[in-house]
Write a protein that holds these residues in place. Structure first.
Motif, PDB file in Angstrom:
ATOM      1  N   GLU A  86       0.847  -1.189   0.000  1.00  0.00           N
ATOM      2  CA  GLU A  86       0.000   0.000   0.000  1.00  0.00           C
ATOM      3  C   GLU A  86       0.882   1.238   0.000  1.00  0.00           C
ATOM      4  N   GLY A  87       0.530   2.205  -0.847  1.00  0.00           N
ATOM      5  CA  GLY A  87       1.309   3.432  -0.968  1.00  0.00           C
ATOM      6  C   GLY A  87       2.271   3.422  -2.141  1.00  0.00           C
ATOM      7  N   ASP A  88       2.562   2.234  -2.702  1.00  0.00           N
ATOM      8  CA  ASP A  88       3.463   2.150  -3.859  1.00  0.00           C
ATOM      9  C   ASP A  88       2.804   2.777  -5.088  1.00  0.00           C
ATOM     10  N   ILE A  89       3.624   3.357  -5.946  1.00  0.00           N
ATOM     11  CA  ILE A  89       3.164   3.852  -7.244  1.00  0.00           C
ATOM     12  C   ILE A  89       3.430   2.747  -8.264  1.00  0.00           C
ATOM     13  N   VAL A  90       2.419   2.419  -9.057  1.00  0.00           N
ATOM     14  CA  VAL A  90       2.558   1.377 -10.077  1.00  0.00           C
ATOM     15  C   VAL A  90       2.247   1.956 -11.444  1.00  0.00           C
ATOM     16  N   GLU A  91       2.808   1.321 -12.455  1.00  0.00           N
ATOM     17  CA  GLU A  91       2.595   1.729 -13.841  1.00  0.00           C
ATOM     18  C   GLU A  91       1.560   0.796 -14.488  1.00  0.00           C
ATOM     19  N   GLU A  92       0.840   1.307 -15.455  1.00  0.00           N
ATOM     20  CA  GLU A  92      -0.105   0.489 -16.200  1.00  0.00           C
ATOM     21  C   GLU A  92       0.609  -0.719 -16.788  1.00  0.00           C
ATOM     22  N   GLY A  93       0.038  -1.919 -16.585  1.00  0.00           N
ATOM     23  CA  GLY A  93       0.632  -3.143 -17.111  1.00  0.00           C
ATOM     24  C   GLY A  93       1.646  -3.798 -16.188  1.00  0.00           C
ATOM     25  N   GLN A  94       2.013  -3.130 -15.096  1.00  0.00           N
ATOM     26  CA  GLN A  94       2.962  -3.699 -14.148  1.00  0.00           C
ATOM     27  C   GLN A  94       2.325  -4.874 -13.413  1.00  0.00           C
TER      28      GLN A  94
END
Length: 72
Positions: free
Chosen positions: A58-66
């Motif tokens: 929780e709190g992580d930034i993710v990229e589309e498709g990751q």
């Protein structure tokens, strides 16, 4: 045994993780919720299975498709 990746549907912040490793999920079951542009976007399991790994916190930034989790 093959595993299935669960991928982020958009770029955003992991707002809430709904299941933990070892939990069973149904196809289209919500695994986690992303927050993007003040909207809550569910990340769903593509197939039924058991969560083998949660790869983000929780709190992580993710990229589309990751890949954010895997199903066994």
């Amino acid at each position: 045994m093959t595993s299935t990746n669960i991928e982020a549907v958009t770029t955003g912040k992991v707002w809430k993780i709904e299941v933990q490793a070892g939990a069973s999920v149904q196809a289209d079951g919500v695994v986690m919720i992303l927050e993007s542009m003040k909207m809550e976007i569910p990340v769903q399991a593509p197939v039924a299975g058991v969560i083998s790994q949660i790869l983000v916190q929780e709190g992580d930034i993710v990229e589309e498709g990751q890949t954010v989790a895997t199903l066994a």
